[in-house]
Design an enzyme around this catalytic site. Sequence first.
Site, PDB file in Angstrom:
ATOM      1  N   ASP A   1      17.901  63.822  73.570  1.00 57.40           N
ATOM      2  CA  ASP A   1      17.043  63.354  74.673  1.00 57.40           C
ATOM      3  C   ASP A   1      17.912  63.301  75.936  1.00 57.40           C
ATOM      4  O   ASP A   1      17.901  64.227  76.739  1.00 57.40           O
ATOM      5  CB  ASP A   1      16.431  61.996  74.320  1.00 57.40           C
ATOM      6  CG  ASP A   1      15.721  61.349  75.509  1.00 57.40           C
ATOM      7  OD1 ASP A   1      15.444  62.051  76.493  1.00 57.40           O
ATOM      8  OD2 ASP A   1      15.454  60.126  75.482  1.00 57.40           O
TER       9      ASP A   1
ATOM     10  N   GLU B   1      17.301  59.970  67.105  1.00 58.74           N
ATOM     11  CA  GLU B   1      17.392  60.503  68.476  1.00 58.74           C
ATOM     12  C   GLU B   1      18.620  59.924  69.165  1.00 58.74           C
ATOM     13  O   GLU B   1      18.921  58.736  68.995  1.00 58.74           O
ATOM     14  CB  GLU B   1      16.105  60.097  69.214  1.00 58.74           C
ATOM     15  CG  GLU B   1      16.035  60.503  70.668  1.00 58.74           C
ATOM     16  CD  GLU B   1      14.742  59.969  71.322  1.00 58.74           C
ATOM     17  OE1 GLU B   1      13.745  59.737  70.593  1.00 58.74           O
ATOM     18  OE2 GLU B   1      14.745  59.771  72.543  1.00 58.74           O
TER      19      GLU B   1
ATOM     20  N   GLU C   1       7.963  49.108  75.776  1.00 67.47           N
ATOM     21  CA  GLU C   1       7.015  50.072  75.221  1.00 67.47           C
ATOM     22  C   GLU C   1       6.026  49.417  74.274  1.00 67.47           C
ATOM     23  O   GLU C   1       5.398  50.086  73.443  1.00 67.47           O
ATOM     24  CB  GLU C   1       7.777  51.205  74.541  1.00 67.47           C
ATOM     25  CG  GLU C   1       8.663  51.937  75.543  1.00 67.47           C
ATOM     26  CD  GLU C   1       9.413  53.126  74.967  1.00 67.47           C
ATOM     27  OE1 GLU C   1       9.379  53.327  73.735  1.00 67.47           O
ATOM     28  OE2 GLU C   1      10.032  53.847  75.753  1.00 67.47           O
TER      29      GLU C   1
ATOM     30  N   GLN D   1      17.753  51.238  70.520  1.00 66.79           N
ATOM     31  CA  GLN D   1      16.655  51.047  71.478  1.00 66.79           C
ATOM     32  C   GLN D   1      15.261  51.041  70.845  1.00 66.79           C
ATOM     33  O   GLN D   1      14.381  50.304  71.283  1.00 66.79           O
ATOM     34  CB  GLN D   1      16.739  52.155  72.537  1.00 66.79           C
ATOM     35  CG  GLN D   1      15.688  52.098  73.615  1.00 66.79           C
ATOM     36  CD  GLN D   1      15.901  53.178  74.672  1.00 66.79           C
ATOM     37  OE1 GLN D   1      16.719  53.012  75.567  1.00 66.79           O
ATOM     38  NE2 GLN D   1      15.183  54.284  74.573  1.00 66.79           N
TER      39      GLN D   1
ATOM     40  N   ARG E   1       7.612  57.919  78.802  1.00 68.74           N
ATOM     41  CA  ARG E   1       8.774  57.207  79.321  1.00 68.74           C
ATOM     42  C   ARG E   1       8.540  55.711  79.136  1.00 68.74           C
ATOM     43  O   ARG E   1       7.414  55.267  78.894  1.00 68.74           O
ATOM     44  CB  ARG E   1       8.989  57.494  80.818  1.00 68.74           C
ATOM     45  CG  ARG E   1       9.269  58.922  81.173  1.00 68.74           C
ATOM     46  CD  ARG E   1      10.398  59.550  80.386  1.00 68.74           C
ATOM     47  NE  ARG E   1      11.682  58.903  80.431  1.00 68.74           N
ATOM     48  CZ  ARG E   1      12.752  59.345  81.092  1.00 68.74           C
ATOM     49  NH1 ARG E   1      12.658  60.461  81.809  1.00 68.74           N
ATOM     50  NH2 ARG E   1      13.911  58.721  81.026  1.00 68.74           N
ATOM     51  N   SER E   2       9.595  54.931  79.326  1.00 75.19           N
ATOM     52  CA  SER E   2       9.405  53.482  79.146  1.00 75.19           C
ATOM     53  C   SER E   2       8.527  52.894  80.253  1.00 75.19           C
ATOM     54  O   SER E   2       7.798  51.929  80.038  1.00 75.19           O
ATOM     55  CB  SER E   2      10.754  52.760  79.077  1.00 75.19           C
ATOM     56  OG  SER E   2      11.563  53.119  80.160  1.00 75.19           O
TER      57      SER E   2
ATOM     58  N   LYS F   1      10.385  65.591  77.900  1.00 77.09           N
ATOM     59  CA  LYS F   1       9.821  64.668  78.892  1.00 77.09           C
ATOM     60  C   LYS F   1       9.691  65.450  80.193  1.00 77.09           C
ATOM     61  O   LYS F   1      10.710  65.756  80.830  1.00 77.09           O
ATOM     62  CB  LYS F   1      10.761  63.483  79.116  1.00 77.09           C
ATOM     63  CG  LYS F   1      10.936  62.551  77.922  1.00 77.09           C
ATOM     64  CD  LYS F   1      12.083  61.600  78.199  1.00 77.09           C
ATOM     65  CE  LYS F   1      12.218  60.521  77.151  1.00 77.09           C
ATOM     66  NZ  LYS F   1      13.505  59.801  77.307  1.00 77.09           N
TER      67      LYS F   1
ATOM     68  N   ASP G   1      15.492  55.754  67.864  1.00 76.85           N
ATOM     69  CA  ASP G   1      16.141  56.310  69.055  1.00 76.85           C
ATOM     70  C   ASP G   1      17.271  55.342  69.379  1.00 76.85           C
ATOM     71  O   ASP G   1      17.028  54.213  69.817  1.00 76.85           O
ATOM     72  CB  ASP G   1      15.153  56.406  70.230  1.00 76.85           C
ATOM     73  CG  ASP G   1      15.838  56.925  71.498  1.00 76.85           C
ATOM     74  OD1 ASP G   1      17.034  57.259  71.433  1.00 76.85           O
ATOM     75  OD2 ASP G   1      15.160  56.992  72.543  1.00 76.85           O
TER      76      ASP G   1
HETATM   77  C1  2PG Z   1      13.693  57.313  75.545  1.00 76.14           C
HETATM   78  C2  2PG Z   1      12.647  56.794  76.491  1.00 76.14           C
HETATM   79  C3  2PG Z   1      11.256  56.708  75.963  1.00 76.14           C
HETATM   80  P1  2PG Z   1      13.230  55.803  78.817  1.00 76.14           P
HETATM   81  O1  2PG Z   1      14.872  56.965  75.654  1.00 76.14           O
HETATM   82  O2  2PG Z   1      13.397  58.157  74.721  1.00 76.14           O
HETATM   83  O3  2PG Z   1      11.128  56.018  74.773  1.00 76.14           O
HETATM   84  O4  2PG Z   1      13.043  55.690  77.218  1.00 76.14           O
HETATM   85  O5  2PG Z   1      11.940  56.289  79.380  1.00 76.14           O
HETATM   86  O6  2PG Z   1      13.623  54.426  79.250  1.00 76.14           O
HETATM   87  O7  2PG Z   1      14.321  56.814  79.030  1.00 76.14           O
HETATM   88 MG    MG Z   2      15.418  58.566  74.032  1.00 76.09          MG
END
Ligand code: 2PG
Ligand code: MG
Length: 401
Positions: free
Chosen positions: A305, A279, A202, A158, A359-360, A330, A237
């Site tokens: 995460d 990650e 992002e 990702q 977050r994305s 987060k 990640d």
């Molecule tokens: C992640 C996040 C942020 P998302 O996986 O770490 O980069 O993505 O907010 O889509 O969960």
């Molecule tokens: Mg992540």
Amino acid sequence: MRIINATVTKIFDSRGEPTIEIALEAKDGTKGTAQVPSGKSRGTGEVSVVSFDRAARTVRGIVPAMRRANFSSPMIFDRFLRVQDGTRDLHRLGGNCALGLSLAFARAMAAERKQELWALIEGFYFKERPAAARPARPMIFSNIINGGAHAATNLAIQEYIAVAKPEGASSETVARVIALYREVGNALRRRTGLRRLPLGDEGGYAVDFKDNGAPLALLAASIKKLRFDKIFSLAIDAAASEFYKNGKYNFEGKKLSSAAMADVYASFRRRASSLMSVEDPCAETDAKGFALARARLPGVWIVGDDLTVTDAARIGRFIEDGVITGVIIKPNQIGTLSATCDAITAAQKRGARVIVSHRSGETGDNAIIHIAKACSADAVKIGAPARERLLKFNEYVRIFR
Ligand code: 2PG
Ligand code: MG
């Protein structure tokens, strides 16, 4: 502090998805607002997200009780939210609504005390931390190449992240991240022949690559070209829950075991020796796979995460079981400022790395930068230095002079 009014406004995040802004008004006229981001690759353990209509209704419902109370700390306000909600995972209020209220309260209290948000958070949650033991300024994790659920490309991984160590003024650190982002863009324009490169959620470049290791090799070459070797490292990640099905990882046309995925990451490290953090190398249900990756990648941060979802109990357990050595934090995964700070403390007291993250789907809210400063986080993860993400970079420059 006495709160006399709370309002919820429907706003839109950086992906154009609806989200909420909450504004609280105190008796003395002080105000506090907060905007809540949203994620695409969400962990199943994250608190629930409610619609704007439901948030507005719920907030209207709790305003009378709020008016009757007098809150002397953000902890007491967050406890009030939990009592009002009455569920373990905040699903009546909704995690998004709870977080908006919680952060708006902290901002109102900071305003009343004429304090920066980070100073208020530090004072209430992180006073006892041994100052000398933690970094003064966090590294910046900047997502330069987007893949996975964040981009329509052939990359399963990702995020391909440049990690900038803070050296010199914070504006210089950010300027170096921007220079690297541009250099990678130039290299990709030359390679693809495109004049305008597509970007992912992002702000990172979103183009196809030969394989999932190639973006790391490109980042390493660009860092070398700019002579930034001493300042930048690399991270990924994998967000591996997204390509995990029936006990296997669907990766580059093969179905791989956790051990084979760990081998993939080890091969990434051979191609880019400065890889320092991985990650979610495995799916959120595959903690054993994390431990395998950890064994295969000595010295590399193995970061949870989706696995840990900013939950203090999960974080504590997975660090103690030797599954992870770092965590993503987060606030909207857990729903209040207090629970976010508990999660940070759970990681820090066990010696794990803390990366406070966006977050994305982002908003203009910059609370994560303040949380990172308050707790002396090891890093902040804030996307590419482009578009709406620059707001976070600018707040980094402002509060980490
Ligand atoms: C992640 C996040 C942020 P998302 O996986 O770490 O980069 O993505 O907010 O889509 O969960
Ligand atoms: Mg992540």
